[in-house]
Design a protein around this motif. Structure first.
Motif, PDB file in Angstrom:
ATOM      1  N   GLN A 137      33.170  38.675  33.566  1.00  0.00           N
ATOM      2  CA  GLN A 137      33.294  38.814  32.114  1.00  0.00           C
ATOM      3  C   GLN A 137      34.398  39.796  31.775  1.00  0.00           C
ATOM      4  N   GLY A 138      35.242  39.427  30.831  1.00  0.00           N
ATOM      5  CA  GLY A 138      36.312  40.324  30.424  1.00  0.00           C
ATOM      6  C   GLY A 138      37.283  39.601  29.518  1.00  0.00           C
ATOM      7  N   SER A 139      38.261  40.363  29.039  1.00  0.00           N
ATOM      8  CA  SER A 139      39.213  39.817  28.082  1.00  0.00           C
ATOM      9  C   SER A 139      40.633  39.884  28.628  1.00  0.00           C
ATOM     10  N   GLN A 140      41.429  38.893  28.260  1.00  0.00           N
ATOM     11  CA  GLN A 140      42.838  38.857  28.672  1.00  0.00           C
ATOM     12  C   GLN A 140      43.600  40.064  28.129  1.00  0.00           C
ATOM     13  N   ASP A 141      43.144  40.588  26.979  1.00  0.00           N
ATOM     14  CA  ASP A 141      43.877  41.696  26.370  1.00  0.00           C
ATOM     15  C   ASP A 141      43.181  43.035  26.621  1.00  0.00           C
ATOM     16  N   SER A 142      42.704  43.197  27.856  1.00  0.00           N
ATOM     17  CA  SER A 142      42.162  44.489  28.278  1.00  0.00           C
ATOM     18  C   SER A 142      42.700  44.777  29.678  1.00  0.00           C
ATOM     19  N   GLN A 143      43.484  45.860  29.808  1.00  0.00           N
ATOM     20  CA  GLN A 143      44.064  46.186  31.119  1.00  0.00           C
ATOM     21  C   GLN A 143      42.972  46.545  32.127  1.00  0.00           C
ATOM     22  N   LYS A 144      41.899  47.165  31.625  1.00  0.00           N
ATOM     23  CA  LYS A 144      40.765  47.503  32.501  1.00  0.00           C
ATOM     24  C   LYS A 144      40.149  46.211  33.063  1.00  0.00           C
ATOM     25  N   ASP A 145      39.956  45.242  32.196  1.00  0.00           N
ATOM     26  CA  ASP A 145      39.364  43.969  32.637  1.00  0.00           C
ATOM     27  C   ASP A 145      40.315  43.234  33.592  1.00  0.00           C
ATOM     28  N   LEU A 146      41.618  43.329  33.315  1.00  0.00           N
ATOM     29  CA  LEU A 146      42.584  42.653  34.206  1.00  0.00           C
ATOM     30  C   LEU A 146      42.560  43.317  35.589  1.00  0.00           C
ATOM     31  N   HIS A 147      42.474  44.640  35.632  1.00  0.00           N
ATOM     32  CA  HIS A 147      42.375  45.323  36.934  1.00  0.00           C
ATOM     33  C   HIS A 147      41.149  44.835  37.701  1.00  0.00           C
ATOM     34  N   ALA A 148      40.025  44.759  37.018  1.00  0.00           N
ATOM     35  CA  ALA A 148      38.788  44.317  37.697  1.00  0.00           C
ATOM     36  C   ALA A 148      38.956  42.880  38.179  1.00  0.00           C
ATOM     37  N   ALA A 149      39.561  42.042  37.342  1.00  0.00           N
ATOM     38  CA  ALA A 149      39.672  40.620  37.675  1.00  0.00           C
ATOM     39  C   ALA A 149      40.606  40.373  38.863  1.00  0.00           C
ATOM     40  N   PHE A 150      41.703  41.130  38.943  1.00  0.00           N
ATOM     41  CA  PHE A 150      42.697  40.900  40.008  1.00  0.00           C
ATOM     42  C   PHE A 150      42.323  41.584  41.333  1.00  0.00           C
ATOM     43  N   THR A 151      41.316  42.443  41.326  1.00  0.00           N
ATOM     44  CA  THR A 151      40.974  43.168  42.554  1.00  0.00           C
ATOM     45  C   THR A 151      40.484  42.209  43.637  1.00  0.00           C
ATOM     46  N   GLY A 152      41.171  42.237  44.764  1.00  0.00           N
ATOM     47  CA  GLY A 152      40.688  41.509  45.943  1.00  0.00           C
ATOM     48  C   GLY A 152      40.981  40.021  45.968  1.00  0.00           C
ATOM     49  N   VAL A 153      41.836  39.524  45.071  1.00  0.00           N
ATOM     50  CA  VAL A 153      42.101  38.078  45.099  1.00  0.00           C
ATOM     51  C   VAL A 153      43.387  37.768  45.880  1.00  0.00           C
ATOM     52  N   TYR A 154      43.422  36.577  46.482  1.00  0.00           N
ATOM     53  CA  TYR A 154      44.621  36.104  47.179  1.00  0.00           C
ATOM     54  C   TYR A 154      45.659  35.584  46.167  1.00  0.00           C
ATOM     55  N   GLY A 155      45.142  34.821  45.199  1.00  0.00           N
ATOM     56  CA  GLY A 155      46.062  34.183  44.253  1.00  0.00           C
ATOM     57  C   GLY A 155      45.535  34.253  42.835  1.00  0.00           C
ATOM     58  N   ALA A 156      46.398  33.853  41.890  1.00  0.00           N
ATOM     59  CA  ALA A 156      45.967  33.847  40.486  1.00  0.00           C
ATOM     60  C   ALA A 156      46.635  32.687  39.765  1.00  0.00           C
ATOM     61  N   TRP A 157      45.877  32.105  38.876  1.00  0.00           N
ATOM     62  CA  TRP A 157      46.393  31.057  37.960  1.00  0.00           C
ATOM     63  C   TRP A 157      46.106  31.575  36.557  1.00  0.00           C
ATOM     64  N   VAL A 158      47.166  31.813  35.780  1.00  0.00           N
ATOM     65  CA  VAL A 158      47.013  32.614  34.556  1.00  0.00           C
ATOM     66  C   VAL A 158      47.466  31.829  33.333  1.00  0.00           C
ATOM     67  N   ASN A 159      46.511  31.452  32.486  1.00  0.00           N
ATOM     68  CA  ASN A 159      46.849  30.847  31.200  1.00  0.00           C
ATOM     69  C   ASN A 159      46.354  31.762  30.090  1.00  0.00           C
ATOM     70  N   LEU A 160      47.290  32.479  29.461  1.00  0.00           N
ATOM     71  CA  LEU A 160      46.924  33.333  28.339  1.00  0.00           C
ATOM     72  C   LEU A 160      46.789  32.456  27.095  1.00  0.00           C
ATOM     73  N   ASP A 161      46.054  32.947  26.106  1.00  0.00           N
ATOM     74  CA  ASP A 161      45.776  32.115  24.941  1.00  0.00           C
ATOM     75  C   ASP A 161      46.392  32.708  23.678  1.00  0.00           C
ATOM     76  N   GLY A 162      47.584  32.225  23.356  1.00  0.00           N
ATOM     77  CA  GLY A 162      48.294  32.705  22.169  1.00  0.00           C
ATOM     78  C   GLY A 162      47.539  32.440  20.876  1.00  0.00           C
ATOM     79  N   PHE A 163      46.668  31.443  20.881  1.00  0.00           N
ATOM     80  CA  PHE A 163      45.958  31.114  19.637  1.00  0.00           C
ATOM     81  C   PHE A 163      44.853  32.126  19.328  1.00  0.00           C
ATOM     82  N   THR A 164      44.522  32.981  20.312  1.00  0.00           N
ATOM     83  CA  THR A 164      43.597  34.080  19.999  1.00  0.00           C
ATOM     84  C   THR A 164      44.360  35.412  20.018  1.00  0.00           C
ATOM     85  N   ILE A 165      45.109  35.690  21.086  1.00  0.00           N
ATOM     86  CA  ILE A 165      45.682  37.045  21.199  1.00  0.00           C
ATOM     87  C   ILE A 165      47.007  37.194  20.439  1.00  0.00           C
TER      88      ILE A 165
END
Ligand SMILES: NC(=O)c1ccc[n+]([C@@H]2O[C@H](COP(=O)([O-])OP(=O)(O)OC[C@H]3O[C@@H](n4cnc5c(N)ncnc54)[C@H](OP(=O)(O)O)[C@@H]3O)[C@@H](O)[C@H]2O)c1
Length: 340
Positions: free
Chosen positions: A57-85
């Protein structure tokens, strides 16, 4: 211990991200972590039932949440949502997400991009569409950092073919049984991408890092004008399809989600905004110009055939496979949440 590589998917509960999560999960080669604002939503819980898929659980526009989300992953697929942020946050968090991924030692970063219309239209401001250019700028920037340390690929989509079911591409059924697409599109070809193929292309990018590192993979299923969409509809359904071109001013006031909507229409009208926020009308004026004039019809279909030989070949095949009948079906999560 599992030898599956863990991929963070941002936007995984959305129309574009869902087939990516499914393709990665089905391959058996990857496990998936999906970032969502609500791990209890219907879409999130459905994804969590797939093999090797977990939610965070977390938000694209939170650096804290992004740190938690990216910890320990090999890869990332990132689609940000301009219609909300919104455009400005998409730019900021688009850059921050990349930087945070590098900090955490991510090995392969796939950015879900859209054409940088303003650059492709030779910096003509009439083509500045906020939600497209925000992604396009980030895409250019992250490729400019090169491929040492972390491999980076762009998956550049245009409008979804599936939008023929939802939002601005749905035709209106007429009393005489015909279907009319009334919109400002000129006679240019639009590179429509079937969402079913987005998962396959994303999987290919992760599976082939030596070919995909540094690649801007511009995808489409078919490049068609609205007259061709209407004609294909007639061929497939036997019902009359018509494209009626109308002036932008006449179209926009009827099509906006609510009067004087902002480009990030999917969050509350009362949300604080400054002068950098385009209105929905400004944003989609440029959007219809860019796509409707065919400026995005730059896809290399032969290359797409070579990396996905069983891809949906064209609009006609997609319409047949989907039993397309011109009637609306829900595609976008934002739109369905907004209607609720
Ligand atoms: N419609 C098109 O034809 C098209 C074509 C190409 C690109 N795009 C781009 O795709 C993006 C939207 O994705 P979509 O088409 O998949 O739309 P969608 O079905 O409406 O999904 C929106 C996604 O964004 C996530 N999201 C929104 N705000 C978030 C936040 N603050 N933190 C975390 N997640 C957030 C949602 O997750 P949760 O609700 O679970 O948090 C959901 O996964 C837009 O930037 C749009 O420009 C659209």
């Amino acid at each position: 211990m599992s030898d599956q590589k863990l991929i963070l998917v941002i936007g995984g509960t959305g129309a574009q991200g869902t087939p990516v999560v499914k393709a990665l999960s089905e391959s058996g080669r990857y496990s998936v972590r999906v970032l969502t604002r609500n791990v209890a939503s219907e879409k999130a819980t459905a994804l969590a039932e797939l093999p090797n898929v977990t939610l965070i659980q977390g938000s694209q526009d939170s650096q804290k949440d992004l740190h938690a989300a990216f910890t320990g992953v090999y890869g990332a697929w990132v689609n940000l949502d301009g219609f909300t942020i919104g455009e400005k946050n998409e730019l900021f968090y688009g850059i921050r997400a990349y930087e945070i991924a590098r900090y955490h030692g991510v090995e392969h970063y796939v950015f879900a991009n859209i054409d940088y219309g303003l650059r492709k239209a030779d910096w003509d401001e009439r083509y500045h569409c906020g939600h497209c250019d925000a992604k396009g700028r980030v895409g250019d920037l992250i490729l400019s950092h090169g491929q040492s340390g972390m491999k980076t690929s762009l998956l550049t989509t245009g409008p979804y073919m599936d939008m023929l079911f939802d939002g601005m591409f749905v035709p209106k059924a007429q009393d005489d049984g015909s279907f009319v697409w009334e919109n400002p599109a000129a006679d240019g070809k639009i590179p429509l991408i079937a969402l079913d193929d987005v998962g396959v292309y994303s999987l290919w990018l992760f599976d082939h890092p030596s070919q995909s590192a540094g690649l801007n993979l511009e995808v489409a299923t078919d490049q068609v004008s609205f007259a061709e969409i209407a004609a294909t509809f007639t061929k497939v359904t036997g019902k009359k399809g018509v494209h009626k071109r109308v002036a932008l001013e006449d179209y926009l006031s009827k099509a906006e989600p609510y009067p004087d909507a902002y480009a990030n229409w999917a969050v509350k009208p009362t949300e604080p905004r400054d002068e950098s926020f385009m209105t929905w009308r400004e944003n989609f004026t440029a959007w219809w110009r860019y796509w409707g004039e065919g400026k995005g019809a730059t896809r290399d279909m032969a290359f797409l055939d070579s990396i996905h030989s069983t891809r949906i070949p064209n609009l006609e095949a997609w319409m047949r496979a989907k039993s397309y009948d011109g009637r609306p079906r829900s595609v976008l999560k934002d739109l369905s949440d907004f209607k609720k």
